[in-house]
Design an enzyme around this catalytic site. Structure first.
Site, PDB file in Angstrom:
ATOM      1  N   GLU A  24       0.869  -1.179   0.000  1.00 40.40           N
ATOM      2  CA  GLU A  24       0.000   0.000   0.000  1.00 40.40           C
ATOM      3  C   GLU A  24       0.906   1.230   0.000  1.00 40.40           C
ATOM      4  O   GLU A  24       0.909   2.031   0.924  1.00 40.40           O
ATOM      5  CB  GLU A  24      -0.895  -0.013   1.243  1.00 40.40           C
ATOM      6  CG  GLU A  24      -1.973   1.040   1.256  1.00 40.40           C
ATOM      7  CD  GLU A  24      -2.728   1.051   2.575  1.00 40.40           C
ATOM      8  OE1 GLU A  24      -3.611   1.886   2.723  1.00 40.40           O
ATOM      9  OE2 GLU A  24      -2.416   0.227   3.453  1.00 40.40           O
ATOM     10  N   GLU A  54       4.967   8.531  -3.490  1.00 41.90           N
ATOM     11  CA  GLU A  54       5.506   7.987  -2.237  1.00 41.90           C
ATOM     12  C   GLU A  54       6.551   6.908  -2.531  1.00 41.90           C
ATOM     13  O   GLU A  54       6.857   6.067  -1.692  1.00 41.90           O
ATOM     14  CB  GLU A  54       4.376   7.466  -1.350  1.00 41.90           C
ATOM     15  CG  GLU A  54       3.493   8.595  -0.812  1.00 41.90           C
ATOM     16  CD  GLU A  54       2.431   8.128   0.161  1.00 41.90           C
ATOM     17  OE1 GLU A  54       2.454   6.940   0.556  1.00 41.90           O
ATOM     18  OE2 GLU A  54       1.579   8.950   0.532  1.00 41.90           O
TER      19      GLU A  54
END
Length: 610
Positions: A412, A421
């Site tokens: 995730e 990210e």
């Protein structure tokens, strides 16, 4: 946010009585001429019509919106213009005396507003202790309505009226006043001409204080109750959804005041966003960097309240288990699942739920680098998962040496822009954890961009300028007051597992967009979608947004404001750059020969640390 419903009436004899009448009929603000009792248009009137003492200071500021004298400070006639300016400045001085932080509303008559704009600019400078200026603008050119009753109107006249767009009147004034946060727009609806969907959408990107609904827009329903027609209900609902207040304009003898107020209060209740995250609307936040920073429990908790995302992850693991292990092997074959980033356990629960539903045997390895999250996970292993085959490792996934390779790798690691990210770098580093025929969930992510108009976001960016280079940052924001200049288009794609011999995660792409209506470019919206397994997808692309999912807000890459014209094509070039210590984006509007500012060169503003 609390909305106000304002009663606007002209020609009133007493402001206190107007307030009393309004509050008795469920309004909480009034709007009326600053010259109640029809003060003559003489600049130095010696007999004022009402004293300051008829209301308290707090009531002047909180209960009254003043409309300025309807004089034209931009008249082409020199004498009329000078006289109008004297009257106008007299009104401003009186308003400032009554309302040190109050609200003044002034109507735009047409495209020529240079003098008015200069007055507003002078009164809204940061060091000037003024209140707000509400610029009243018709939603469409009132001249267009006259052509419905004229048979002699030529096509040229109609085209000229259509091109004389009130939005441009507002935009010219807004540019002169430098996007001041004290200058807001009040949009006046009219029953003669209903605006197009694109016109309404464009206004949603503006700093809207309120919309004015004339009482003539209301009709009687079968119960003899005042309502708006369905088309107007939808339009008003759009404005309410971006926090526009409501001003009802009536004549002093109107007997249906309470019905209007009750009806619009119901519309507000039906259309306002009551979501738990609506306090984040239009806020600019620096994106998380979970690779180098440890998230706190509050951040984990916010993510975990999104049931949609984890249900789709569960569906993906469930489908992968069924494909990986046949029914005949269900009781004997063990599937090794490796979870990259355990957080506080929601993905682990999704894996266990999938295993239980499919009746497949799984061994779960949780790799988590956050030592604080490890404490929570360890407690869950002892209390909730004591009967599960689960093992926790406090490691960075890129440095982890597993006891065995994974059949399924679940992560995730996606941010609001997909790869912001550093999911490509993380998953490339974790490739050694996966069997050659192993499955990655997710297996693909794609970022998207589109040009946006949002005066509110631009104002928020400008407020950050004294502290750092705000136009060289990408922000996470719950986009609310925005106009999508064109639909999002795909930008960068990453596929996992990436088994290329030479992995290169740098990217560069130019995407072109069509301008559908005159507007202002304030920045670039960023979104992503991801394929978890086969056709199971998550998306925050506005065109395909996963219903009910709120784990990710879009991104906003700021640009300097530029006015764009209908029919124009703009091209946006985006780079994803990588060096030994960081990853960063650069962006530029490339409209040859007038290339715009190049943002975030060498990652001097926003960057993601490796």
């Amino acid at each position: 946010m609390n909305y106000y419903v304002c009663l606007h009436q002209e020609g009133v004899n007493s402001i206190p009585k107007l307030i009393e009448k309004a509050f008795a009929n469920n309004y909480n603000v009034v709007s009326t001429s600053i010259n109640a009792n029809m003060l003559p248009f003489e600049p130095h009137e010696s007999d004022p019509t009402y004293p300051a003492t008829i209301l308290s200071g707090s009531d002047w500021n909180s209960k009254v919106i003043f409309t300025m004298s309807d004089v034209n400070v931009d008249s082409p006639n020199d004498k009329l213009r000078e006289h109008a300016k004297e009257v106008f400045m007299r009104d401003v001085a009186w308003a400032e005396h009554l309302q040190n932080v109050g609200n003044l509303m002034v109507r735009l008559r047409g495209p020529e507003n240079e003098n008015l704009a200069s007055i507003v600019l002078a009164k809204t400078k940061d060091d000037f202790p003024s209140g707000n200026w509400f610029i009243q603008v018709p939603i469409t050119n009132p001249e267009l309505a006259t052509f419905e009753h004229r048979k002699d109107a030529t096509a040229e006249e109609v085209a000229e009226a259509e091109s004389n767009d009130p939005w441009n009147w507002w935009n010219n004034l807004r540019m002169v006043t430098k996007h001041s946060t004290k200058v807001k727009v009040v949009i006046e609806l009219n029953d003669a001409d209903r605006p197009s969907k694109e016109t309404v959408r464009r206004w949603l990107g503006e700093p809207i204080e309120a919309i004015i609904i004339p009482s003539s827009l209301f009709v009687r329903n079968r119960s003899n109750y005042c309502v708006l027609k369905k088309e107007w209900q939808l339009i008003v609902g759009h404005f309410i959804s971006v926090r526009a207040n409501i001003i009802i304009s009536t004549n002093p003898n109107d007997k249906a005041l309470c019905q209007y107020a009750d009806y619009v209060n119901k519309l507000i209740n039906d259309n306002c966003d009551k979501h738990m995250l609506n306090s984040y609307e239009n806020m600019l936040e620096i994106p998380l960097q979970p690779l180098c920073d440890n998230l706190d429990t509050y951040t984990y908790e916010v993510f975990e309240t999104d049931p949609v995302k984890y249900k789709l992850y569960q569906d993906a693991v469930q489908a992968a288990l069924l494909d990986r292990v046949s029914a005949a092997e269900a009781k004997t074959k063990l599937t090794v699942v490796m979870l990259l980033g355990g957080g506080r356990g929601p993905l682990a629960r999704a894996v266990f739920n999938a295993a239980e539903l499919t009746k497949r045997k799984v061994r779960l390895y949780i790799i988590e680098k956050n030592p604080n999250a490890i404490r929570t996970l360890s407690n869950m292993v002892k209390t909730l998962w004591a009967d599960k085959d689960v093992h926790i490792f406090s490691k960075d996934m890129r440095d982890f040496s597993p006891p065995e390779l994974a059949d399924i790798m679940v992560s995730e690691l996606l941010g609001s822009f997909g790869d912001n990210e550093l999911s490509p770098e993380c998953l490339d580093g974790a490739l050694k954890l996966l069997k050659p025929d192993g499955i990655s969930i997710p297996y693909k992510s794609t970022s998207y961009i589109n040009p946006l108009m949002s005066a509110v976001l631009h104002q928020n960016v400008c407020q950050l300028l004294p502290t750092y280079p705000a136009f060289d940052y990408g922000y996470v924001s719950l986009l609310k007051n925005i106009y999508h200049i064109d639909e999002p288009q795909a930008l960068f794609e990453f596929v996992h597992p990436n088994r290329a011999e030479n992995i290169d995660n740098t990217r560069c792409k130019t995407v072109s967009f069509k301008v559908n209506k005159d507007c202002v470019l304030h920045g670039i919206g960023g979104y992503f979608d991801t394929h978890l397994y086969k056709d199971i997808c998550l998306s925050i692309n506005p065109l395909t947004h996963t219903p009910g999912m709120f784990s990710w807000f879009p991104m906003f890459f700021a640009t300097r404001p530029r006015t764009l014209r209908e029919g124009q094509t703009i091209s946006i070039q985006f780079w994803r750059c990588v060096d030994a210590t960081k990853v960063w984006y650069e962006w530029q509007v490339v409209n040859s020969p007038d290339d715009w500012e190049h943002h975030n060169t060498r990652g001097t503003g926003y960057n993601m640390r490796l």
